[in-house]
Scaffold this active site. Structure first.
Site, short mmCIF file in Angstrom:
data_model
loop_
_atom_site.label_atom_id
_atom_site.label_comp_id
_atom_site.label_asym_id
_atom_site.label_seq_id
_atom_site.Cartn_x
_atom_site.Cartn_y
_atom_site.Cartn_z
N ASP A 104 0.92 -1.22 0.03
CA ASP A 104 0.16 -0.08 0.15
C ASP A 104 1.01 1.14 0.06
O ASP A 104 1.76 1.40 0.73
CB ASP A 104 -0.70 -0.09 1.13
CG ASP A 104 -1.47 1.15 1.35
OD1 ASP A 104 -1.86 1.99 0.35
OD2 ASP A 104 -2.16 1.51 2.58
N ASN A 106 -0.63 4.56 -0.40
CA ASN A 106 -1.09 5.94 -0.11
C ASN A 106 -1.81 5.81 1.37
O ASN A 106 -2.47 6.51 1.82
CB ASN A 106 -2.14 6.22 -1.11
CG ASN A 106 -3.13 5.23 -1.13
OD1 ASN A 106 -3.10 4.03 -0.69
ND2 ASN A 106 -3.93 5.69 -2.28
N ASP A 108 -4.04 3.50 2.73
CA ASP A 108 -5.56 3.49 3.06
C ASP A 108 -5.77 2.11 3.48
O ASP A 108 -6.89 1.45 3.28
CB ASP A 108 -6.24 3.86 1.65
CG ASP A 108 -5.98 3.10 0.45
OD1 ASP A 108 -4.86 2.19 0.58
OD2 ASP A 108 -6.61 3.01 -0.77
N ASP A 112 -1.57 -1.20 -3.87
CA ASP A 112 -2.17 -0.39 -5.14
C ASP A 112 -0.83 -0.60 -6.15
O ASP A 112 0.14 -1.17 -5.83
CB ASP A 112 -2.39 1.03 -4.82
CG ASP A 112 -1.31 1.65 -3.56
OD1 ASP A 112 -0.11 1.39 -4.22
OD2 ASP A 112 -1.79 2.33 -2.66
N ASP A 181 -4.16 -9.77 -15.90
CA ASP A 181 -4.99 -10.71 -15.78
C ASP A 181 -6.41 -10.33 -16.18
O ASP A 181 -7.05 -9.55 -15.84
CB ASP A 181 -5.25 -11.00 -14.39
CG ASP A 181 -5.68 -12.23 -13.75
OD1 ASP A 181 -6.53 -13.10 -14.51
OD2 ASP A 181 -5.35 -12.97 -12.63
N ASP A 276 -8.21 -15.71 -17.15
CA ASP A 276 -9.00 -16.17 -16.10
C ASP A 276 -10.31 -17.18 -16.57
O ASP A 276 -10.96 -16.86 -17.69
CB ASP A 276 -9.90 -15.24 -15.26
CG ASP A 276 -10.26 -15.57 -14.05
OD1 ASP A 276 -9.64 -16.02 -13.15
OD2 ASP A 276 -11.62 -15.62 -14.23
N GLU A 334 -6.02 -20.30 -17.46
CA GLU A 334 -6.46 -21.02 -16.19
C GLU A 334 -7.59 -22.00 -16.88
O GLU A 334 -8.51 -21.50 -17.34
CB GLU A 334 -7.03 -20.03 -15.35
CG GLU A 334 -7.31 -20.68 -13.95
CD GLU A 334 -8.25 -19.92 -13.03
OE1 GLU A 334 -8.17 -20.27 -11.82
OE2 GLU A 334 -8.92 -19.25 -13.33
N HIS A 405 -3.39 -17.10 -5.59
CA HIS A 405 -4.12 -16.29 -4.72
C HIS A 405 -5.54 -16.94 -4.38
O HIS A 405 -6.22 -16.67 -3.80
CB HIS A 405 -4.73 -15.24 -5.57
CG HIS A 405 -5.33 -15.35 -6.88
ND1 HIS A 405 -4.83 -15.69 -7.92
CD2 HIS A 405 -6.73 -15.14 -6.95
CE1 HIS A 405 -5.79 -15.93 -8.92
NE2 HIS A 405 -6.83 -15.62 -8.42
N ASP A 406 -5.82 -18.31 -5.10
CA ASP A 406 -6.74 -19.29 -4.90
C ASP A 406 -6.60 -20.41 -4.02
O ASP A 406 -7.66 -21.07 -3.76
CB ASP A 406 -7.33 -19.74 -6.14
CG ASP A 406 -8.05 -18.69 -6.90
OD1 ASP A 406 -8.50 -17.70 -6.42
OD2 ASP A 406 -7.87 -18.74 -8.17
C1 NOJ Z 1 -10.30 -17.58 -10.90
C2 NOJ Z 1 -9.60 -16.87 -10.16
O1 NOJ Z 1 -8.18 -17.15 -10.09
C3 NOJ Z 1 -10.09 -16.51 -9.05
O2 NOJ Z 1 -9.57 -15.88 -8.09
C4 NOJ Z 1 -11.67 -16.23 -9.18
O3 NOJ Z 1 -12.57 -16.09 -8.21
C5 NOJ Z 1 -12.47 -16.81 -10.34
N1 NOJ Z 1 -11.66 -17.36 -11.39
C6 NOJ Z 1 -13.57 -16.07 -11.09
O4 NOJ Z 1 -13.26 -15.13 -11.81
#
Ligand code: NOJ
Length: 621
Positions: A104, A106, A108, A112, A181, A276, A334, A405-406
């Protein structure tokens, strides 16, 4: 070849879809494809399975199964051994940035674009050559930016379009490539197209998928995949959150819009895209019901109608021809659920579709799903990993990743006690940088960041976790049981702020971050690890540098050496020869690699005769 109940199993697996579907089915049962290739079971006819299952395999399941098996027909890619071509993205190490949680600038409490720019020197210091940045587009944030409201502008919390232009420039000034992405399967329900569709504009109604009577498909984020919109008097399809509405890719106007958007970003200088859930863009015509048994096996009803839909390859080729090729853009799609052979259809160098893809079977143990309460067993991912090394063909190039991130952090997932955090994190680095393929490091993986000790529902932010909890508890699962499932599977583990230092909020922000900082930041942080030669960070740096100075680790051939199931031993050969020996368990094991040379790398500080828990060694000859 048309597959019917009379087709023998050994012939079924000769087609791309047959091979992958059967492999996946067996994998989920903890079995291997060898069962069909190496035993008389291969001679059985498909229809015999229905009879032998004593009612467990219904006739409708067999129909759905046969439809999936016939969905792709014969594979069209080259099976000839080829010459693996060289490419920048085969040599690069990618670093994934999740902007909301990275830095971050700034104050908040939200990461960013300027924060990413501040940390590019760190990414360079790590040794990465390319950045994949998760979505930063204007979005109401129902799914942290994967619900895009305007593809050509930037989420206010993250900055401005000028900031992104600056990011592109600053990356390129440092010889770092940037891929962004692109979410092409769905838009936010607040996107102008959807708003116009709701107001009755026929053109834009045709951009989405509607029904007066929804089918039985379920959403990845719980419940039905359909939401009723009273203004339209119909339901709209959403495979993800109910604010992420699926686009109708059979409409050429939708495809044109997407190609224009991609062109817009390529004109601004990005080097390519992570796409995605791109493998979901084509759905079976008429959107028929999904088979309930396939649904329960795969976890989502209806998936057989879109996981590699009827026009997927055609649309990807069109996308490539219209936009990607003219710019020489790189793509990584993906593609959940795609097995090896179907992935070859998408990424073969003679197919004109995508450069690479992410397939996910290796990051969950066979038969397990992300929210299951279990310790991930590293041994069980080996057959899958090895298959992608040996069967994906010379025409394709694997991606290598264990986090994003998933998914929860791999070191926690494999050992919830945290006892072997450092060893497992380094073991994963050995896999990332010595297997064949393009390594993707997820932010914080290089520090051995761990899962967050979530205790209360109010600490979670992710729509998937919150919906899951609601769904489970409403179906009678006790709250503490449901909380435990979240603790094992929530995507929020990967989304806590990047731990930069032992200072306030881990050096991520001057204000309280949007999601909790892992309390272990006082010990696990980039500043402390940079100063410690034995840290996970310095292990990542030295392995990246080893990979760069020895091209055999990039382009060399791969050979698995058979030992016990507790070890993974393999060789990369080219001008030189590297042998990698990995103890996949938390117990001491005999080191079968008798060598008088000492390893060029070990994830333990001192030598030993036996392999210690999760020890990973690299020998060079
Ligand atoms: C895959 C992404 O990696 C995930 O974070 C997202 O929730 C779903 N696709 C829907 O866009």
């Amino acid at each position: 070849m048309e597959i019917t109940r009379n087709t023998r199993l050994k012939d079924v697996i000769r087609t791309a879809s047959g091979h992958d579907t059967v492999a996946r089915l067996l994998y989920s049962l903890g079995l291997d494809l060898d069962l069909i290739t190496n035993t008389p079971i291969g001679l059985l006819k498909l229809g015999a399975l229905e009879k032998l299952s004593f009612g467990k395999i219904s006739s409708s399941f067999m129909d759905a199964f046969i439809r999936i098996l016939n969905s792709l027909g014969e594979s069209e890619f080259s099976n000839e051994p080829g010459q693996t071509g060289i490419a920048w993205w085969k040599e690069a190490v990618f670093y994934q940035v999740y902007p909301r949680s990275f830095k971050d600038s700034n104050g908040d409490g939200i990461g960013d674009i300027k924060g990413i720019i501040e940390k590019l020197d760190y990414i360079k210091y790590l040794g990465a050559d390319a950045v994949w940045c998760s979505p930063f587009f204007d979005s109401p944030n129902a799914d942290n930016g994967y619900d895009i409201r305007d593809y050509r502008s930037v989420m206010a919390e993250f900055g401005t379009l000028d900031d992104v232009k600056q990011l592109i420039k600053e990356c390129h000034d440092r010889d770092i490539r940037l891929i962004i992405d692109l979410v092409m399967n769905h838009t936010s329900d607040e996107h102008e197209w959807f708003r116009k569709a709701l107001c009755g504009d026929e053109k834009y109604r045709g951009y989405y998928m509607w029904s007066k009577k929804p089918n039985n498909w379920t959403s990845f984020f719980s419940g039905s995949a359909w939401k009723y919109f009273p203004q339209a008097g119909e339901y709209a399809l959403h495979l993800f959150a109910d604010k992420q509405i699926d686009l109708n890719w059979d409409n050429p106007d939708v495809r044109k819009e997407m190609y224009d958007i991609a062109g817009f970003w390529l004109d601004l200088g990005v080097d390519g895209f992570r796409l995605d859930v791109v493998s979901f863009i084509s759905k079976t015509e008429g959107l028929p019901d999904g088979d309930p048994t396939v649904g329960s096996l795969m976890g989502f009803t209806g998936i057989e109608h879109y996981f590699h839909g009827p026009h997927l390859d055609e649309y990807l080729r069109e996308f490539n021809r219209e936009v990607l090729s003219p710019y020489g853009a790189y793509t990584v799609g993906e593609c959940p659920g795609n097995g090896i052979m179907m992935s070859r259809m998408i990424t073969g160098d003679d197919r004109g579709e995508l450069s690479q893809l992410f397939s996910f079977d290796h990051i969950e143990n066979p038969g397990k799903k992300r929210f299951d309460v279990y310790d991930f067993d590293l041994r069980k991912m080996v057959p899958e990993l090895v298959r992608w090394q040996t069967e994906y063909s010379d025409h394709c190039w694997p991606t290598l990743f264990f986090e994003n991130h998933d998914n929860p952090r791999i070191c926690s997932k494999a050992d919830h006690t945290g006892r072997y955090r450092v060893q497992i994190s380094k073991l994963i680095a050995v896999l990332l940088f010595t297997l064949k393929g393009t390594p993707y490091v997820y932010q914080g993986g290089e520090l051995g960041m761990t899962d967050y000790p979530f205790r209360d529902l109010s600490e979670y932010r992710d729509v998937e976790s919150l919906n899951y909890f609601r769904e489970k508890t409403s179906c009678g699962v006790a709250e503490d049981e449901a909380m435990k499932m979240l603790l094992y599977g929530s995507r929020d583990h990967a989304r806590t702020p990047m731990q930069w230092s032992s200072g306030k909020n881990a050096g991520f922000s001057d204000s309280a971050p949007w999601i909790g900082v892992n309390p272990n930041y006082t010990e696990i942080n980039a500043e402390a690890e940079a100063a410690d030669p034995g840290s996970v960070l310095n292990c990542y740096r030295s392995l990246i540098s080893l990979r760069k100075t020895h091209r055999t680790l990039i382009y060399g051939s791969f050979r698995k050496i058979r030992t016990s199931k507790n070890l993974l031993v393999y060789e990369r050969s080219g001008d030189e020869n590297f042998t990698v020996v990995i103890n996949l368990t938390g117990r001491r094991r005999k080191n079968p690699f008798s060598s008088d040379s000492s390893p060029v790398f070990s994830n333990y500080p001192d030598p030993a005769d036996a392999l210690r828990p999760y020890e990973a060694l690299i020998y060079r000859r």
